[in-house]
Enzyme design. Structure first.
Site, PDB file in Angstrom:
ATOM      1  CE1 TYR A  23       0.829  -0.323   4.547  1.00 51.72           C
ATOM      2  CE2 TYR A  23       0.338   1.998   4.182  1.00 51.72           C
ATOM      3  CZ  TYR A  23       0.876   0.992   4.971  1.00 51.72           C
ATOM      4  OH  TYR A  23       1.458   1.307   6.161  1.00 51.72           O
ATOM      5  CB  CYS A  24       1.583   3.991  -1.686  1.00 48.50           C
ATOM      6  SG  CYS A  24       0.368   3.939  -3.028  1.00 48.50           S
ATOM      7  NE  ARG A  25       2.904  10.247  -0.641  1.00 48.69           N
ATOM      8  CZ  ARG A  25       3.653  11.082  -1.338  1.00 48.69           C
ATOM      9  NH1 ARG A  25       3.184  11.580  -2.462  1.00 48.69           N
ATOM     10  NH2 ARG A  25       4.852  11.409  -0.929  1.00 48.69           N
ATOM     11  N   GLY A  26      -2.754   5.879  -0.740  1.00 49.43           N
ATOM     12  CA  GLY A  26      -4.195   5.755  -0.902  1.00 49.43           C
ATOM     13  C   GLY A  26      -4.576   5.638  -2.360  1.00 49.43           C
ATOM     14  CB  CYS A  45      -0.669   6.915  -4.013  1.00 46.72           C
ATOM     15  SG  CYS A  45       1.092   6.716  -3.893  1.00 46.72           S
TER      16      CYS A  45
END
Lengths: 220, 220
Positions: free
Chosen positions: B177-180, B183
């Site tokens: 996962y990353c920033r949402g 992203c």
DNA sequence: AGTCTATTCAATGATTTTGTTGAATAGTTG
DNA sequence: CAACTATTCAACAAAATCATTGAATAGACT
């Protein structure tokens, strides 16, 4: 850079949503439509603006998918697309009121309508209605009541309140609500009721807030 | 009419909040700041815009009380005022994506990044992690991981992923996962991992979404 | 104290938004 | 099918927004 371009497009699209309600009149339109569907003409009266302009604003809202429209006889009826829009309005109000509250604190003004501040929330209502038997009245126009209301609420539109005072008891607490935190109809109702020696309190939340609360409860 | 004037002022104020993020760059700024506080210079790089313009945008956001700033040595650090801002962004994304999804469906495009669509949500992650032991990696910059991350996640910034592949097992499912939802870092990570024969899936939600979920759970 | 540096201010021109008025449209109703 | 009506379109001028450049500021280090 392809990535950057996609990113830009996405933010462009997101900001289109907020742009749609970045105008006071459009914000008001959404707020009114949160209660119930209305025709362009009715909306134009409600927000006191020419029909042409109202129509244009509605089209902006429509292109952002915040509202939808269908025809009914001669009229075109606009309504909110779905309940996420209610959530959006609710969050924006939450954020906006922080600022408004601060401004009021700074200016020290707002005394004229001080009784607006003495109000309870939806949670207070629920807690209170378990302890004592309270009378809940909905002072919005009857149409909006019919389109949906808080359970056990009685419809007494503000305009009729003066004539229908005899329907209300003096030995019980009366709680009045209207369209929500921005709306002054319930405040006017409270003013009148208190003058006539009723025990009446304003609830700042309205039907929309109640509905959103139901959503949350259902989710968990 | 006094009432109308107050009403207008209130809607004016509310629309100021949305106006603040009715610009793509400002929307992006808020989105980036949702992860962690940053200096003006860093933000200016992140959104690829001159410092002067970035500063001006930040001031608009600040006057709407969406961000706050303080000085740290030579730098001025901007951050989100509170978690209601996260809620705002989350709702706007929800609304914006309806539109984006429809556009994509209409155009039938977006094939190039199709694997972005094959992603799971936070709920899926929680359900899945009960059944099997999964490896959760956070591919954001390490700073943002340090500022807060989903429990049990390991920090492997996208830039380091290639060198640190040996830290990852091939017999387990890896979720990145990353920033949402907006992203693309996690999508890039998944691409790389799948090429190297790992079993890897993208989670579209990020730390912010996780945090908002906690709020909800705590409330009820 | 004096230099350095990140940030903000000010001024500019191109572009977009706003609300109005008056004309055009589309669809209903008698 | 003709008349009517609610809604939308088009064109306009005033006002606001946007990103840039170059100068000013304010605070932190030596």
């Amino acid at each position: 850079m392809a990535t950057s371009s996609i990113k830009e497009q996405v933010y462009q699209e997101l900001s289109r949503v907020t742009h749609a309600i970045s105008n006071p009149k459009r914000m008001e339109l959404i707020d009114v439509l949160s209660q119930k569907s209305y025709s362009v003409e009715e909306l134009s009266n409600e927000i006191t603006m020419s029909m042409a302009s109202t129509s244009q604003h509605l089209q902006v809202l429509k292109s952002a998918k915040l509202v939808d429209s269908y025809r009914q006889g001669n009229f075109i009826i606009y309504s909110i697309t779905d309940d996420s829009v209610l959530k959006l309005v609710s969050v924006v109000k939450e954020l906006g009121f922080r600022k408004i509250a601060e401004i009021e604190r700074l200016i020290g003004d707002f005394k004229a309508d001080k009784n607006i501040l003495e109000s309870i929330t939806l949670d207070d209502l629920l807690a209170r209605s378990k302890k004592e038997k309270i009378i809940l009245i909905d002072v919005r126009p009857e149409d909006e009541y019919k389109a949906g209301h808080i359970p056990n609420a009685v419809s007494i539109p503000l305009a009729q309140l003066k004539k229908r005072l005899n329907e209300l008891p003096k030995n019980r607490t009366i709680i009045a609500y209207c369209r929500g935190p921005l709306c002054v109809m319930s405040a006017d109702a409270i003013k009148l009721l208190n003058q006539r020696k009723f025990t009446a309190i304003r609830m700042e939340d309205g039907y929309v807030e109640w509905k959103l609360k139901q959503h949350e409860i259902n989710k968990n």
